[in-house]
Design an enzyme around this catalytic site. Structure first.
Site, PDB file in Angstrom:
ATOM      1  N   CYS A   1       9.116   6.568  14.889  1.00 54.89           N
ATOM      2  CA  CYS A   1       8.042   7.562  14.779  1.00 54.89           C
ATOM      3  C   CYS A   1       6.784   6.906  14.200  1.00 54.89           C
ATOM      4  O   CYS A   1       6.194   6.045  14.838  1.00 54.89           O
ATOM      5  CB  CYS A   1       8.505   8.767  13.976  1.00 54.89           C
ATOM      6  SG  CYS A   1       7.403  10.209  14.155  1.00 54.89           S
TER       7      CYS A   1
ATOM      8  N   HIS B   1      12.737  10.739  17.115  1.00 58.17           N
ATOM      9  CA  HIS B   1      13.619  10.516  15.962  1.00 58.17           C
ATOM     10  C   HIS B   1      15.057  10.377  16.447  1.00 58.17           C
ATOM     11  O   HIS B   1      15.726  11.381  16.691  1.00 58.17           O
ATOM     12  CB  HIS B   1      13.524  11.692  14.984  1.00 58.17           C
ATOM     13  CG  HIS B   1      12.260  11.733  14.203  1.00 58.17           C
ATOM     14  ND1 HIS B   1      12.098  11.036  13.025  1.00 58.17           N
ATOM     15  CD2 HIS B   1      11.094  12.363  14.447  1.00 58.17           C
ATOM     16  CE1 HIS B   1      10.880  11.258  12.552  1.00 58.17           C
ATOM     17  NE2 HIS B   1      10.244  12.046  13.401  1.00 58.17           N
TER      18      HIS B   1
ATOM     19  N   GLU C   1      17.646   9.640  14.761  1.00 55.60           N
ATOM     20  CA  GLU C   1      18.559  10.212  13.768  1.00 55.60           C
ATOM     21  C   GLU C   1      18.680  11.725  13.896  1.00 55.60           C
ATOM     22  O   GLU C   1      19.593  12.328  13.332  1.00 55.60           O
ATOM     23  CB  GLU C   1      18.119   9.823  12.352  1.00 55.60           C
ATOM     24  CG  GLU C   1      16.942  10.594  11.774  1.00 55.60           C
ATOM     25  CD  GLU C   1      15.591  10.125  12.264  1.00 55.60           C
ATOM     26  OE1 GLU C   1      14.570  10.647  11.749  1.00 55.60           O
ATOM     27  OE2 GLU C   1      15.520   9.253  13.158  1.00 55.60           O
TER      28      GLU C   1
END
Length: 208
Positions: free
Chosen positions: A79, A189, A191
């Site tokens: 990001c 992202h 994650e």
């Protein structure tokens, strides 16, 4: 061991837990020695570009980042961590980046879209497809149009078009991931991107 650079901005613990979930040992750190000894380095980021650069400078982390990249070890920007790798950003004025990759960071424009003629909502938030532009070891096994989770108002415009791995549509096409040698970066992202994102992080940890 994967070093996740801690400069007081970013989703650090969630990135660490995501790596652990796919079997890779990771540590959140700002210690130069730990970063230097790591096999892989990750630069996450959430917040304003200028604030992040100031924090990297105040914690004396710019040299360790540059040295990690120069050493050839796998390096991943997530990001804002991707955006920081570029020359400059127009976020809240003009701010210099790390200039590892030539290019700039620009804001989405609130123009009308061709599809529905409504103003573009900023930030770009939610799930969107990443369209493969060139093969990348980071994206092995993800398929042609994997969906990832985005939260951002700015995106990168690389000068070197051959580093673009994926593009995504949002009021037009923007670069959603890059790869050059040992440097990888994604605007989304991983994650937060469930199975696809975890697969990407597993791929990164498997790089040598």
């Amino acid at each position: 061991m994967i070093a996740i650079i801690d400069y007081d901005m970013g989703n650090l613990r969630s990135v660490e837990k995501a790596f652990e979930a796919v079997g890779h040992r990771a540590v959140v750190t700002r210690q130069r020695q730990v970063i230097g000894d790591a096999s892989h380095v990750v630069l996450p980021g959430v917040g304003a570009f200028g604030d992040c650069m100031r924090n990297l400078e105040s914690y004396d982390l710019i040299d360790p980042i540059r040295q990690s990249i120069a050493s050839g070890k796998p390096f991943l920007g997530i990001c804002l961590g991707l955006q920081l790798l570029f020359t400059e950003s127009e976020e809240f004025g003009s701010h210099k980046g790390l200039n590892v990759l030539p290019g700039k960071v620009v804001r989405f424009r609130s123009q009308q879209t061709e599809k529905d003629l409504e103003p573009l909502k900023i930030p770009h938030m939610g799930w969107n497809a990443i369209r493969m532009k060139k093969p990348s070891r980071l994206l092995d096994g993800l398929g042609e149009d994997a969906y990832m989770y985005f939260v951002h108002s700015y995106y990168v415009v690389p000068e070197q078009k051959d580093i673009v791995s994926t593009a995504t549509e949002y009021g037009g096409s923007f670069v959603s991931s890059i790869a050059r040698d040992n440097i990888f970066g994604c605007q989304f992202h991983p994650e937060k991107s469930q199975a696809g994102g975890l697969k990407m992080l597993k791929n990164f940890g498997n790089l040598s």
